[in-house]
Design a protein around this motif. Structure first.
Motif, PDB file in Angstrom:
ATOM      1  N   VAL A 142       0.869  -1.168   0.000  1.00 54.78           N
ATOM      2  CA  VAL A 142       0.000   0.000   0.000  1.00 54.78           C
ATOM      3  C   VAL A 142       0.909   1.222   0.000  1.00 54.78           C
ATOM      4  CG1 VAL A 142      -1.711   1.278   1.333  1.00 54.78           C
ATOM      5  CG2 VAL A 142      -1.811  -1.221   1.252  1.00 54.78           C
ATOM      6  N   LEU A 143       0.659   2.121  -0.939  1.00 52.44           N
ATOM      7  CA  LEU A 143       1.496   3.309  -1.054  1.00 52.44           C
ATOM      8  C   LEU A 143       0.684   4.576  -0.796  1.00 52.44           C
ATOM      9  CD1 LEU A 143       3.480   2.422  -4.294  1.00 52.44           C
ATOM     10  CD2 LEU A 143       4.159   2.033  -1.924  1.00 52.44           C
ATOM     11  N   ARG A 144       1.361   5.529  -0.169  1.00 50.05           N
ATOM     12  CA  ARG A 144       0.795   6.861   0.016  1.00 50.05           C
ATOM     13  C   ARG A 144       1.890   7.833  -0.393  1.00 50.05           C
ATOM     14  NH1 ARG A 144      -2.505   9.239   5.015  1.00 50.05           N
ATOM     15  NH2 ARG A 144      -2.560  11.370   4.296  1.00 50.05           N
ATOM     16  N   ASN A 145       1.629   8.606  -1.440  1.00 53.32           N
ATOM     17  CA  ASN A 145       2.647   9.497  -1.994  1.00 53.32           C
ATOM     18  C   ASN A 145       3.923   8.738  -2.358  1.00 53.32           C
ATOM     19  OD1 ASN A 145       0.913  11.671  -1.604  1.00 53.32           O
ATOM     20  ND2 ASN A 145       1.677  12.007   0.466  1.00 53.32           N
ATOM     21  N   LYS A 146       3.748   7.537  -2.913  1.00 50.22           N
ATOM     22  CA  LYS A 146       4.841   6.662  -3.349  1.00 50.22           C
ATOM     23  C   LYS A 146       5.722   6.168  -2.200  1.00 50.22           C
ATOM     24  CE  LYS A 146       4.921   8.541  -7.972  1.00 50.22           C
ATOM     25  NZ  LYS A 146       5.696   9.106  -9.049  1.00 50.22           N
ATOM     26  N   ILE A 147       5.216   6.261  -0.975  1.00 46.20           N
ATOM     27  CA  ILE A 147       5.938   5.779   0.201  1.00 46.20           C
ATOM     28  C   ILE A 147       5.179   4.599   0.784  1.00 46.20           C
ATOM     29  CG2 ILE A 147       6.717   6.382   2.529  1.00 46.20           C
ATOM     30  CD1 ILE A 147       6.947   9.292   1.526  1.00 46.20           C
ATOM     31  N   TYR A 148       5.918   3.542   1.149  1.00 47.70           N
ATOM     32  CA  TYR A 148       5.316   2.339   1.718  1.00 47.70           C
ATOM     33  C   TYR A 148       4.452   2.697   2.928  1.00 47.70           C
ATOM     34  CZ  TYR A 148       4.963  -2.194   4.022  1.00 47.70           C
ATOM     35  OH  TYR A 148       4.490  -3.335   4.624  1.00 47.70           O
ATOM     36  N   SER A 149       3.224   2.154   2.923  1.00 47.60           N
ATOM     37  CA  SER A 149       2.284   2.476   3.984  1.00 47.60           C
ATOM     38  C   SER A 149       1.548   1.241   4.500  1.00 47.60           C
ATOM     39  CB  SER A 149       1.292   3.520   3.458  1.00 47.60           C
ATOM     40  OG  SER A 149       0.506   4.035   4.479  1.00 47.60           O
ATOM     41  N   GLY A 150       2.066   0.037   4.203  1.00 50.34           N
ATOM     42  CA  GLY A 150       1.446  -1.190   4.687  1.00 50.34           C
ATOM     43  C   GLY A 150       1.269  -2.219   3.587  1.00 50.34           C
ATOM     44  N   GLU A 151       0.505  -3.269   3.905  1.00 54.77           N
ATOM     45  CA  GLU A 151       0.239  -4.369   2.970  1.00 54.77           C
ATOM     46  C   GLU A 151      -1.261  -4.645   2.953  1.00 54.77           C
ATOM     47  OE1 GLU A 151       2.599  -6.632   1.406  1.00 54.77           O
ATOM     48  OE2 GLU A 151       4.151  -5.208   1.966  1.00 54.77           O
ATOM     49  N   ILE A 152      -1.742  -5.101   1.797  1.00 53.91           N
ATOM     50  CA  ILE A 152      -3.128  -5.547   1.692  1.00 53.91           C
ATOM     51  C   ILE A 152      -3.115  -6.900   0.994  1.00 53.91           C
ATOM     52  CG2 ILE A 152      -3.557  -4.311  -0.480  1.00 53.91           C
ATOM     53  CD1 ILE A 152      -6.433  -3.768   0.731  1.00 53.91           C
ATOM     54  N   ARG A 153      -3.938  -7.824   1.470  1.00 53.45           N
ATOM     55  CA  ARG A 153      -3.963  -9.177   0.915  1.00 53.45           C
ATOM     56  C   ARG A 153      -5.342  -9.473   0.325  1.00 53.45           C
ATOM     57  NH1 ARG A 153      -0.389  -9.326   4.936  1.00 53.45           N
ATOM     58  NH2 ARG A 153      -1.896  -9.476   6.595  1.00 53.45           N
ATOM     59  N   VAL A 154      -5.314  -9.966  -0.916  1.00 51.17           N
ATOM     60  CA  VAL A 154      -6.540 -10.328  -1.618  1.00 51.17           C
ATOM     61  C   VAL A 154      -6.331 -11.656  -2.343  1.00 51.17           C
ATOM     62  CG1 VAL A 154      -7.324  -7.952  -1.971  1.00 51.17           C
ATOM     63  CG2 VAL A 154      -5.923  -9.038  -3.709  1.00 51.17           C
ATOM     64  N   ARG A 155      -7.426 -12.314  -2.638  1.00 54.09           N
ATOM     65  CA  ARG A 155      -7.427 -13.482  -3.518  1.00 54.09           C
ATOM     66  C   ARG A 155      -8.273 -13.113  -4.718  1.00 54.09           C
ATOM     67  NH1 ARG A 155      -9.194 -17.916   0.675  1.00 54.09           N
ATOM     68  NH2 ARG A 155      -9.350 -16.162   2.071  1.00 54.09           N
ATOM     69  N   ILE A 156      -7.754 -13.377  -5.899  1.00 51.43           N
ATOM     70  CA  ILE A 156      -8.434 -13.000  -7.131  1.00 51.43           C
ATOM     71  C   ILE A 156      -8.666 -14.257  -7.960  1.00 51.43           C
ATOM     72  CG2 ILE A 156      -8.310 -11.603  -9.223  1.00 51.43           C
ATOM     73  CD1 ILE A 156      -6.174  -9.920  -7.738  1.00 51.43           C
ATOM     74  N   SER A 157      -9.897 -14.421  -8.449  1.00 48.29           N
ATOM     75  CA  SER A 157     -10.177 -15.538  -9.341  1.00 48.29           C
ATOM     76  C   SER A 157     -10.987 -15.035 -10.528  1.00 48.29           C
ATOM     77  CB  SER A 157     -10.928 -16.661  -8.620  1.00 48.29           C
ATOM     78  OG  SER A 157     -12.207 -16.226  -8.227  1.00 48.29           O
ATOM     79  N   PHE A 158     -10.862 -15.739 -11.638  1.00 43.65           N
ATOM     80  CA  PHE A 158     -11.638 -15.420 -12.826  1.00 43.65           C
ATOM     81  C   PHE A 158     -12.281 -16.699 -13.311  1.00 43.65           C
ATOM     82  CE2 PHE A 158     -12.072 -15.139 -17.475  1.00 43.65           C
ATOM     83  CZ  PHE A 158     -12.956 -14.086 -17.531  1.00 43.65           C
ATOM     84  N   THR A 159     -13.597 -16.640 -13.528  1.00 45.83           N
ATOM     85  CA  THR A 159     -14.343 -17.773 -14.050  1.00 45.83           C
ATOM     86  C   THR A 159     -14.985 -17.355 -15.360  1.00 45.83           C
ATOM     87  OG1 THR A 159     -14.812 -18.512 -11.800  1.00 45.83           O
ATOM     88  CG2 THR A 159     -16.142 -19.469 -13.566  1.00 45.83           C
ATOM     89  N   ARG A 160     -14.667 -18.095 -16.396  1.00 42.06           N
ATOM     90  CA  ARG A 160     -15.215 -17.820 -17.724  1.00 42.06           C
ATOM     91  C   ARG A 160     -16.677 -18.225 -17.759  1.00 42.06           C
ATOM     92  NH1 ARG A 160     -12.329 -21.180 -22.134  1.00 42.06           N
ATOM     93  NH2 ARG A 160     -13.996 -22.621 -21.692  1.00 42.06           N
ATOM     94  N   LYS A 161     -17.504 -17.418 -18.392  1.00 36.28           N
ATOM     95  CA  LYS A 161     -18.924 -17.745 -18.557  1.00 36.28           C
ATOM     96  C   LYS A 161     -19.111 -18.422 -19.899  1.00 36.28           C
ATOM     97  CE  LYS A 161     -20.773 -13.960 -15.868  1.00 36.28           C
ATOM     98  NZ  LYS A 161     -21.528 -12.701 -15.911  1.00 36.28           N
ATOM     99  N   GLY A 162     -19.898 -19.496 -19.897  1.00 38.02           N
ATOM    100  CA  GLY A 162     -20.230 -20.159 -21.157  1.00 38.02           C
ATOM    101  C   GLY A 162     -19.014 -20.643 -21.886  1.00 38.02           C
ATOM    102  N   GLY A 163     -19.118 -20.650 -23.200  1.00 39.43           N
ATOM    103  CA  GLY A 163     -17.962 -20.968 -24.026  1.00 39.43           C
ATOM    104  C   GLY A 163     -17.900 -22.381 -24.531  1.00 39.43           C
ATOM    105  N   ASN A 164     -18.762 -23.295 -24.033  1.00 38.57           N
ATOM    106  CA  ASN A 164     -18.704 -24.640 -24.602  1.00 38.57           C
ATOM    107  C   ASN A 164     -19.863 -24.835 -25.579  1.00 38.57           C
ATOM    108  OD1 ASN A 164     -21.003 -25.351 -23.102  1.00 38.57           O
ATOM    109  ND2 ASN A 164     -19.797 -26.182 -21.425  1.00 38.57           N
TER     110      ASN A 164
END
Length: 154
Positions: A119-141
């Protein structure tokens, strides 16, 4: 274009720079992907190490041709501190590029990654944030296309 759902699980943050002189911060996160914006709940009194464990979804159109770089895919996380009697304070922000999870999801129907981002504030380190990201395709078969009739499924 491949359509799908980008799912963001906002886990937690740590080592955030405190913006309050008295008491603990009440942080929340504004998550933006393209023109879609979501807001987490306020982690009341959790200070520099808030935990959210919240899920957010975004509709995505991803090009089948990976050479199409006209669109920039960014997931922006802005951390704010909720204040009662004044404007909310900006704590910091982080930008994540979800292109890898999107392209793998297009290829394999689903993909997921865990990200710990500074996490940056004015380009200076200001902490960490943790996320999980997933992508699921719709349809397609073939079955999806055969049963799809002008906006209605048979």
């Amino acid at each position: 274009m491949t359509r799908g759902t980008l799912e963001v699980l906002l886990d937690d943050a740590s080592k955030l720079k405190d913006t309050d002189f008295f008491g603990k911060m009440d942080p929340y996160v504004i998550i933006q992907f393209d023109n879609q914006k979501r807001k987490s709940t306020v982690a009341r009194g959790e200070g520099k190490a808030p935990v959210w464990n919240e899920k957010f979804t975004f509709d995505v159109e991803y090009p089948d041709n990976t050479r199409d770089e006209h669109h920039k895919y960014e997931l922006n996380l802005t951390i704010m501190d909720k204040d009662m009697f004044s404007r909310d304070d900006f704590v910091g922000e982080s930008t994540i590029n979800p292109t890898d999870v999107l392209s793998l999801g297009v290829k394999n129907r689903r993909s997921e990654i865990r990200v710990s981002s500074a996490v940056l504030r004015n380009k200076i380190y200001s902490g960490e944030i943790r996320v999980r990201i997933s992508f699921t395709r719709k349809g397609g078969n073939a079955d999806d296309k055969a049963n799809y009739l002008g906006g209605w499924k048979q």
